[in-house]
Design an enzyme around this catalytic site. Structure first.
Site, PDB file in Angstrom:
ATOM      1  N   HIS A   6      -7.526   9.371  -2.363  1.00  0.00           N
ATOM      2  CA  HIS A   6      -6.957   9.287  -1.008  1.00  0.00           C
ATOM      3  C   HIS A   6      -7.881   9.904   0.044  1.00  0.00           C
ATOM      4  CE1 HIS A   6      -2.770   9.155   1.085  1.00  0.00           C
ATOM      5  NE2 HIS A   6      -3.730   8.868   1.941  1.00  0.00           N
ATOM      6  N   TYR A  28       2.952  10.029  -0.149  1.00  0.00           N
ATOM      7  CA  TYR A  28       3.981   9.476   0.761  1.00  0.00           C
ATOM      8  C   TYR A  28       5.394   9.753   0.220  1.00  0.00           C
ATOM      9  CZ  TYR A  28       0.064   6.649   2.593  1.00  0.00           C
ATOM     10  OH  TYR A  28      -1.134   6.205   3.101  1.00  0.00           O
ATOM     11  N   ASP A  55       0.847  -1.195   0.000  1.00  0.00           N
ATOM     12  CA  ASP A  55       0.000   0.000   0.000  1.00  0.00           C
ATOM     13  C   ASP A  55       0.883   1.246   0.000  1.00  0.00           C
ATOM     14  OD1 ASP A  55      -2.828   1.215   0.600  1.00  0.00           O
ATOM     15  OD2 ASP A  55      -1.405   2.265   1.909  1.00  0.00           O
TER      16      ASP A  55
HETATM   17  N1  LIG Z   1      -5.527   6.233   3.489  1.00  0.00           N
HETATM   18  C1  LIG Z   1      -5.032   6.986   4.450  1.00  0.00           C
HETATM   19  O1  LIG Z   1      -5.428   8.159   4.630  1.00  0.00           O
HETATM   20  C2  LIG Z   1      -3.991   6.415   5.355  1.00  0.00           C
HETATM   21  C3  LIG Z   1      -3.697   7.047   6.582  1.00  0.00           C
HETATM   22  C4  LIG Z   1      -2.747   6.449   7.405  1.00  0.00           C
HETATM   23  C5  LIG Z   1      -2.106   5.282   7.013  1.00  0.00           C
HETATM   24  N2  LIG Z   1      -2.369   4.708   5.806  1.00  0.00           N
HETATM   25  C6  LIG Z   1      -1.700   3.465   5.361  1.00  0.00           C
HETATM   26  O2  LIG Z   1      -1.788   2.511   6.410  1.00  0.00           O
HETATM   27  C7  LIG Z   1      -0.485   2.051   6.759  1.00  0.00           C
HETATM   28  C8  LIG Z   1      -0.417   1.638   8.224  1.00  0.00           C
HETATM   29  O3  LIG Z   1      -0.858   2.667   9.081  1.00  0.00           O
HETATM   30  P1  LIG Z   1       0.125   3.485  10.054  1.00  0.00           P
HETATM   31  O4  LIG Z   1       1.493   3.438   9.510  1.00  0.00           O
HETATM   32  O5  LIG Z   1      -0.539   4.786  10.285  1.00  0.00           O
HETATM   33  O6  LIG Z   1       0.014   2.738  11.460  1.00  0.00           O
HETATM   34  P2  LIG Z   1       0.141   1.227  12.030  1.00  0.00           P
HETATM   35  O7  LIG Z   1       0.478   0.277  10.949  1.00  0.00           O
HETATM   36  O8  LIG Z   1      -1.064   1.006  12.861  1.00  0.00           O
HETATM   37  O9  LIG Z   1       1.356   1.378  13.047  1.00  0.00           O
HETATM   38  C9  LIG Z   1       2.659   1.578  12.624  1.00  0.00           C
HETATM   39  C10 LIG Z   1       3.533   1.686  13.881  1.00  0.00           C
HETATM   40  O10 LIG Z   1       3.486   0.470  14.629  1.00  0.00           O
HETATM   41  C11 LIG Z   1       4.791  -0.081  14.763  1.00  0.00           C
HETATM   42  N3  LIG Z   1       4.642  -1.539  14.583  1.00  0.00           N
HETATM   43  C12 LIG Z   1       4.296  -2.191  13.449  1.00  0.00           C
HETATM   44  N4  LIG Z   1       4.197  -3.516  13.670  1.00  0.00           N
HETATM   45  C13 LIG Z   1       4.489  -3.704  14.972  1.00  0.00           C
HETATM   46  C14 LIG Z   1       4.562  -4.853  15.797  1.00  0.00           C
HETATM   47  N5  LIG Z   1       4.307  -6.084  15.336  1.00  0.00           N
HETATM   48  N6  LIG Z   1       4.919  -4.683  17.099  1.00  0.00           N
HETATM   49  C15 LIG Z   1       5.192  -3.446  17.571  1.00  0.00           C
HETATM   50  N7  LIG Z   1       5.130  -2.311  16.838  1.00  0.00           N
HETATM   51  C16 LIG Z   1       4.775  -2.443  15.550  1.00  0.00           C
HETATM   52  C17 LIG Z   1       5.637   0.547  13.672  1.00  0.00           C
HETATM   53  O11 LIG Z   1       6.986   0.692  14.079  1.00  0.00           O
HETATM   54  P3  LIG Z   1       8.193  -0.158  13.375  1.00  0.00           P
HETATM   55  O12 LIG Z   1       8.266   0.265  11.941  1.00  0.00           O
HETATM   56  O13 LIG Z   1       9.390   0.253  14.179  1.00  0.00           O
HETATM   57  O14 LIG Z   1       7.858  -1.621  13.538  1.00  0.00           O
HETATM   58  C18 LIG Z   1       4.978   1.943  13.551  1.00  0.00           C
HETATM   59  O15 LIG Z   1       5.495   2.813  14.547  1.00  0.00           O
HETATM   60  C19 LIG Z   1       0.409   3.251   6.385  1.00  0.00           C
HETATM   61  O16 LIG Z   1       1.769   2.923   6.333  1.00  0.00           O
HETATM   62  C20 LIG Z   1      -0.204   3.651   5.066  1.00  0.00           C
HETATM   63  O17 LIG Z   1       0.229   2.772   4.032  1.00  0.00           O
HETATM   64  C21 LIG Z   1      -3.331   5.247   4.987  1.00  0.00           C
END
Ligand SMILES: NC(=O)c1ccc[n+]([C@@H]2O[C@H](COP(=O)([O-])OP(=O)(O)OC[C@H]3O[C@@H](n4cnc5c(N)ncnc54)[C@H](OP(=O)(O)O)[C@@H]3O)[C@@H](O)[C@H]2O)c1
Length: 314
Positions: A113, A57, A52
């Site tokens: 988006h 980004y 994704d």
């Molecule tokens: N459409 C939209 O508007 C929108 C908005 C936000 C996000 N997104 C998409 O959704 C994806 C995921 O959301 P997000 O990045 O906001 O948050 P998330 O995936 O809920 O959380 C990411 C955080 O959790 C940590 N993490 C991941 N796996 C872990 C595990 N197994 N144990 C402990 N910590 C863990 C990561 O650190 P480490 O890297 O150090 O593991 C990072 O700090 C984004 O990357 C993006 O592609 C889309």
């Protein structure tokens, strides 16, 4: 436990893997971004088949490079990117720019988006409206049927989706929204299911907040299944037939995030109701802001305009 290979059939006729790798790494140029190529390659080689990303980004080139370097055939990978709000009046130009940066033959899923439009220099503007932007995306699909396989949206509520569906000839294949135990979106998921639209959970770990992942009961479940709290939360989301796109640049956590136990019904019920505890029901993704008053502005729109519930503070 083996790697999750669950897939969902989209209304466009294509299959979408239940687990993808998020690529929103924060500040472009940061260490996390420069390291991302290697982590994507690692994830693909270990079995991820869904990435994704988004134009905003700033990492599409890195994503494309990683896909090519992974050795995994492009045909096995489900690639998602997104139209930025600054380009609602320039859909074709934005799409071609994404294709160029990704340097790939096609995109599996192209998402609006956000429903909001911004001018090219980032100021809120009333036009195009979300339905108008959707019609431009439909025109794109007609013009480039082989380059864009499915169309979808992100950050849509029931209110904004109702408006879009009034004009749509293509029903969005997916809606990507914030979902985690503190914001399970039960009503929105039910509504989208009724329309044949699959929900993808972004920030599926709540951006790793202790309120979820260090909750004593969630930690008890992690002990019970001999996994981490993150795996419990992701297992719950996938058990609801939702797509998850956790982001991690840590190799061990990347593997955790695609390997889940099967949860017992009572444990699923506990997570379904997690948000009901006092003060728990709220958005966590940083960009979605939020105060208990509910008077938040997200990319120029109020929660009311977005059709989002305000924070519930019990
Ligand atoms: N459409 C939209 O508007 C929108 C908005 C936000 C996000 N997104 C998409 O959704 C994806 C995921 O959301 P997000 O990045 O906001 O948050 P998330 O995936 O809920 O959380 C990411 C955080 O959790 C940590 N993490 C991941 N796996 C872990 C595990 N197994 N144990 C402990 N910590 C863990 C990561 O650190 P480490 O890297 O150090 O593991 C990072 O700090 C984004 O990357 C993006 O592609 C889309």
């Amino acid at each position: 436990m083996s790697i999750c290979t669950k897939k969902f059939l989209l209304n466009s006729g294509f299959y979408m893997p239940a687990v993808g790798l998020g690529t929103w790494q924060g500040h472009v140029g940061s260490k996390a971004v420069t390291e991302m190529r290697d982590t994507i390659i690692y994830a693909l080689q270990k079995g991820y088949r869904h990435i994704d990303t988004a134009a905003v980004y700033g990492v599409e080139e890195i994503v494309g490079e990683a896909i090519r370097m992974s050795g995994v055939p492009r045909s096995e990978i489900f690639l998602v990117t997104k139209l930025h709000s600054t380009h609602h009046a320039h859909v074709e130009e934005a799409f071609l720019e994404s294709m160029k940066k990704l340097n790939c033959e096609y995109i599996d899923l192209y998402l609006m988006h956000w429903p909001q439009s911004l001018t090219l220099d980032g100021k809120p503007t009333k036009t195009p409206t979300p339905p108008e932007t959707w019609l431009s995306m439909e025109a794109l699909k007609l013009k480039y049927p082989d380059q864009v396989r499915s169309l979808g949206v992100s950050n849509f509520s029931e209110k904004t989706m109702e408006e879009l569906l009034k004009v749509a000839t293509i029903v969005p294949a997916t809606n990507q929204v914030e979902v985690h135990p503190m914001l399970p979106q039960h009503d929105l998921v039910k509504y989208m299911n009724e329309k044949g639209i699959l929900t993808t959970c972004y920030s599926p770990l709540g951006q790793y907040v202790p309120a979820i992942l260090q909750n004593p009961h969630v930690l008890d479940l992690a002990d019970k299944y001999n996994v981490t709290a993150a795996q419990i939360v992701l297992a719950w989301e996938v058990s609801r037939d939702l797509v998850v796109i956790p982001k991690s640049t840590n190799l061990e956590r990347i593997m955790q995030n695609i390997t889940y136990p099967e949860l017992a019904p009572e444990d699923i019920t506990f997570l379904n109701d997690f948000y009901k505890a006092p003060g728990m029901h709220r958005r966590l993704c940083q960009i979605n802001g939020g105060t208990p008053t509910g008077h938040d502005i997200v990319i120029g729109w109020t929660y009311e305009e977005l059709g989002w519930e305000p924070y519930t503070v019990e």
